[in-house]
Scaffold this motif. Structure first.
Motif, PDB file in Angstrom:
ATOM      1  N   THR A 141      49.984  42.357  31.434  1.00  0.00           N
ATOM      2  CA  THR A 141      50.617  42.299  30.124  1.00  0.00           C
ATOM      3  C   THR A 141      51.819  41.364  30.229  1.00  0.00           C
ATOM      4  O   THR A 141      51.885  40.564  31.167  1.00  0.00           O
ATOM      5  N   LYS A 142      52.758  41.448  29.300  1.00  0.00           N
ATOM      6  CA  LYS A 142      53.904  40.534  29.270  1.00  0.00           C
ATOM      7  C   LYS A 142      54.514  40.376  30.660  1.00  0.00           C
ATOM      8  O   LYS A 142      54.744  41.348  31.357  1.00  0.00           O
ATOM      9  N   GLY A 143      54.729  39.126  31.055  1.00  0.00           N
ATOM     10  CA  GLY A 143      55.285  38.842  32.379  1.00  0.00           C
ATOM     11  C   GLY A 143      54.213  38.584  33.431  1.00  0.00           C
ATOM     12  O   GLY A 143      54.518  38.202  34.548  1.00  0.00           O
ATOM     13  N   SER A 144      52.950  38.792  33.065  1.00  0.00           N
ATOM     14  CA  SER A 144      51.832  38.530  33.986  1.00  0.00           C
ATOM     15  C   SER A 144      51.136  37.238  33.561  1.00  0.00           C
ATOM     16  O   SER A 144      51.081  36.916  32.376  1.00  0.00           O
ATOM     17  N   TRP A 145      50.594  36.533  34.538  1.00  0.00           N
ATOM     18  CA  TRP A 145      49.885  35.277  34.277  1.00  0.00           C
ATOM     19  C   TRP A 145      48.436  35.419  34.710  1.00  0.00           C
ATOM     20  O   TRP A 145      48.140  36.040  35.730  1.00  0.00           O
ATOM     21  N   VAL A 146      47.549  34.840  33.924  1.00  0.00           N
ATOM     22  CA  VAL A 146      46.109  34.949  34.177  1.00  0.00           C
ATOM     23  C   VAL A 146      45.517  33.541  34.246  1.00  0.00           C
ATOM     24  O   VAL A 146      45.762  32.725  33.359  1.00  0.00           O
ATOM     25  N   ALA A 147      44.757  33.256  35.300  1.00  0.00           N
ATOM     26  CA  ALA A 147      44.058  31.968  35.416  1.00  0.00           C
ATOM     27  C   ALA A 147      42.785  32.050  34.588  1.00  0.00           C
ATOM     28  O   ALA A 147      42.003  32.986  34.750  1.00  0.00           O
ATOM     29  N   VAL A 148      42.610  31.073  33.693  1.00  0.00           N
ATOM     30  CA  VAL A 148      41.416  31.069  32.846  1.00  0.00           C
ATOM     31  C   VAL A 148      40.794  29.677  32.795  1.00  0.00           C
ATOM     32  O   VAL A 148      41.499  28.681  32.748  1.00  0.00           O
ATOM     33  N   PRO A 149      39.459  29.636  32.808  1.00  0.00           N
ATOM     34  CA  PRO A 149      38.762  28.361  32.611  1.00  0.00           C
ATOM     35  C   PRO A 149      38.634  28.109  31.108  1.00  0.00           C
ATOM     36  O   PRO A 149      38.900  29.004  30.307  1.00  0.00           O
ATOM     37  N   PRO A 150      38.190  26.921  30.711  1.00  0.00           N
ATOM     38  CA  PRO A 150      37.940  26.700  29.279  1.00  0.00           C
ATOM     39  C   PRO A 150      36.744  27.556  28.839  1.00  0.00           C
ATOM     40  O   PRO A 150      35.925  27.950  29.673  1.00  0.00           O
ATOM     41  N   PRO A 151      36.644  27.841  27.546  1.00  0.00           N
ATOM     42  CA  PRO A 151      35.543  28.679  27.070  1.00  0.00           C
ATOM     43  C   PRO A 151      34.166  28.052  27.253  1.00  0.00           C
ATOM     44  O   PRO A 151      33.165  28.746  27.217  1.00  0.00           O
ATOM     45  N   TYR A 152      34.103  26.717  27.475  1.00  0.00           N
ATOM     46  CA  TYR A 152      32.810  26.031  27.461  1.00  0.00           C
ATOM     47  C   TYR A 152      32.216  25.769  28.839  1.00  0.00           C
ATOM     48  O   TYR A 152      31.133  25.226  28.942  1.00  0.00           O
ATOM     49  N   ARG A 153      32.916  26.107  29.937  1.00  0.00           N
ATOM     50  CA  ARG A 153      32.304  25.918  31.261  1.00  0.00           C
ATOM     51  C   ARG A 153      33.064  26.716  32.315  1.00  0.00           C
ATOM     52  O   ARG A 153      34.232  27.017  32.146  1.00  0.00           O
ATOM     53  N   PRO A 154      32.398  27.046  33.428  1.00  0.00           N
ATOM     54  CA  PRO A 154      33.091  27.734  34.521  1.00  0.00           C
ATOM     55  C   PRO A 154      33.984  26.761  35.288  1.00  0.00           C
ATOM     56  O   PRO A 154      33.809  25.541  35.204  1.00  0.00           O
ATOM     57  N   ALA A 155      34.941  27.292  36.007  1.00  0.00           N
ATOM     58  CA  ALA A 155      35.808  26.491  36.872  1.00  0.00           C
ATOM     59  C   ALA A 155      36.097  27.303  38.125  1.00  0.00           C
ATOM     60  O   ALA A 155      36.510  28.459  38.040  1.00  0.00           O
ATOM     61  N   ARG A 156      35.844  26.696  39.265  1.00  0.00           N
ATOM     62  CA  ARG A 156      35.971  27.395  40.557  1.00  0.00           C
ATOM     63  C   ARG A 156      35.173  28.693  40.481  1.00  0.00           C
ATOM     64  O   ARG A 156      34.014  28.668  40.154  1.00  0.00           O
ATOM     65  N   SER A 157      35.827  29.825  40.753  1.00  0.00           N
ATOM     66  CA  SER A 157      35.099  31.095  40.759  1.00  0.00           C
ATOM     67  C   SER A 157      35.236  31.839  39.435  1.00  0.00           C
ATOM     68  O   SER A 157      34.828  32.989  39.323  1.00  0.00           O
ATOM     69  N   LEU A 158      35.816  31.189  38.422  1.00  0.00           N
ATOM     70  CA  LEU A 158      36.040  31.840  37.130  1.00  0.00           C
ATOM     71  C   LEU A 158      34.988  31.415  36.108  1.00  0.00           C
ATOM     72  O   LEU A 158      34.698  30.230  35.964  1.00  0.00           O
ATOM     73  N   GLU A 159      34.456  32.406  35.409  1.00  0.00           N
ATOM     74  CA  GLU A 159      33.433  32.117  34.400  1.00  0.00           C
ATOM     75  C   GLU A 159      33.505  33.162  33.298  1.00  0.00           C
ATOM     76  O   GLU A 159      33.695  34.349  33.559  1.00  0.00           O
ATOM     77  N   TRP A 160      33.340  32.711  32.062  1.00  0.00           N
ATOM     78  CA  TRP A 160      33.311  33.635  30.927  1.00  0.00           C
ATOM     79  C   TRP A 160      31.956  34.311  30.840  1.00  0.00           C
ATOM     80  O   TRP A 160      30.937  33.636  30.759  1.00  0.00           O
ATOM     81  N   LEU A 161      31.928  35.630  30.842  1.00  0.00           N
ATOM     82  CA  LEU A 161      30.702  36.376  30.552  1.00  0.00           C
ATOM     83  C   LEU A 161      30.546  36.464  29.036  1.00  0.00           C
ATOM     84  O   LEU A 161      29.444  36.400  28.515  1.00  0.00           O
ATOM     85  N   VAL A 162      31.675  36.646  28.339  1.00  0.00           N
ATOM     86  CA  VAL A 162      31.731  36.587  26.882  1.00  0.00           C
ATOM     87  C   VAL A 162      32.912  35.674  26.559  1.00  0.00           C
ATOM     88  O   VAL A 162      34.064  36.075  26.691  1.00  0.00           O
ATOM     89  N   PRO A 163      32.641  34.407  26.195  1.00  0.00           N
ATOM     90  CA  PRO A 163      33.749  33.486  25.913  1.00  0.00           C
ATOM     91  C   PRO A 163      34.442  33.848  24.600  1.00  0.00           C
ATOM     92  O   PRO A 163      33.823  34.430  23.711  1.00  0.00           O
ATOM     93  N   PRO A 164      35.737  33.510  24.484  1.00  0.00           N
ATOM     94  CA  PRO A 164      36.404  33.738  23.198  1.00  0.00           C
ATOM     95  C   PRO A 164      35.775  32.839  22.135  1.00  0.00           C
ATOM     96  O   PRO A 164      35.443  31.696  22.406  1.00  0.00           O
ATOM     97  N   ASP A 165      35.585  33.402  20.942  1.00  0.00           N
ATOM     98  CA  ASP A 165      34.935  32.628  19.873  1.00  0.00           C
ATOM     99  C   ASP A 165      35.944  32.024  18.906  1.00  0.00           C
ATOM    100  O   ASP A 165      35.567  31.371  17.944  1.00  0.00           O
ATOM    101  N   GLY A 166      37.235  32.268  19.160  1.00  0.00           N
ATOM    102  CA  GLY A 166      38.270  31.701  18.305  1.00  0.00           C
ATOM    103  C   GLY A 166      38.660  32.588  17.140  1.00  0.00           C
ATOM    104  O   GLY A 166      39.599  32.296  16.416  1.00  0.00           O
ATOM    105  N   SER A 167      37.949  33.695  16.950  1.00  0.00           N
ATOM    106  CA  SER A 167      38.252  34.588  15.826  1.00  0.00           C
ATOM    107  C   SER A 167      39.432  35.507  16.144  1.00  0.00           C
ATOM    108  O   SER A 167      39.973  36.144  15.254  1.00  0.00           O
ATOM    109  N   GLY A 168      39.795  35.582  17.421  1.00  0.00           N
ATOM    110  CA  GLY A 168      40.853  36.509  17.829  1.00  0.00           C
ATOM    111  C   GLY A 168      40.316  37.881  18.170  1.00  0.00           C
ATOM    112  O   GLY A 168      41.073  38.786  18.510  1.00  0.00           O
ATOM    113  N   ALA A 169      38.988  38.050  18.089  1.00  0.00           N
ATOM    114  CA  ALA A 169      38.385  39.352  18.404  1.00  0.00           C
ATOM    115  C   ALA A 169      38.630  39.688  19.876  1.00  0.00           C
ATOM    116  O   ALA A 169      38.492  38.840  20.753  1.00  0.00           O
ATOM    117  N   LEU A 170      39.016  40.935  20.126  1.00  0.00           N
ATOM    118  CA  LEU A 170      39.277  41.428  21.476  1.00  0.00           C
ATOM    119  C   LEU A 170      38.498  42.720  21.669  1.00  0.00           C
ATOM    120  O   LEU A 170      37.922  43.260  20.733  1.00  0.00           O
TER     121      LEU A 170
END
Length: 155
Positions: free
Chosen positions: A100-129
């Motif tokens: 949460t606040k004060g924590s940092w998360v490494a994220v790849p872009p929604p359209y492709r994996p990067a290193r060992s990170l990959e979206w199983l469900v990419p964000p769709d831009g709607s803000g849905a969580l």
């Protein structure tokens, strides 16, 4: 996922960056990941991958809304569920980590994996969580299933 959804997902995710342009440049031309701060638009609950994958499977039901953004880190063996910000972060349990606040998360872009990170469900831009209630229930079910399976598998 359509190109428009990808673009909306990129904009939504990059908005969590102090410098969205630099974030997008890093995704396109850098290492492919960006460090984004949790706590403003979303928090992340990270769980061991076996628990996370089974939980996501339970959430992926025709009667339920499509699950929120979900990220897998294959090197760390973890699955991260993006939730509404909750500074109290009352998630406790073996192997659970709450960013949460004060924590940092490494994220790849929604359209492709990067290193060992990959979206199983990419964000769709709607803000849905993920809904915290639905996620908690699915985690409980998955944990119960894994507890039953562990003795059978000799683990």
């Amino acid at each position: 996922m359509t190109n428009t959804m990808w673009m909306r997902g990129v904009e939504w995710l990059a908005a969590a960056s102090a410098d969205p342009r630099a974030c997008k440049r890093e995704w396109d031309h850098g290492e492919g990941t960006a460090l984004l701060e949790a706590g403003r638009y979303w928090d992340v609950l990270s769980v061991p991958d076996r628990l996370g994958l089974l939980t996501l499977d339970l959430l992926w039901q025709p009667a339920l809304p499509v699950p929120g953004p979900t990220l897998v880190d294959t090197a760390a063996g973890r699955v991260g569920f993006f939730l509404p910000p909750d500074p109290s972060g009352g998630w406790v349990g073996a192997g659970l980590r709450y960013a949460t606040k004060g924590s940092w998360v490494a994220v790849p872009p929604p359209y492709r994996p990067a290193r060992s990170l990959e979206w199983l469900v990419p964000p769709d831009g709607s803000g849905a969580l993920h809904s915290p209630g639905s996620l908690e229930e699915a985690l409980r079910q998955a944990n119960g299933t894994l507890a039953v399976l562990a003795p059978l598998c000799g683990q």
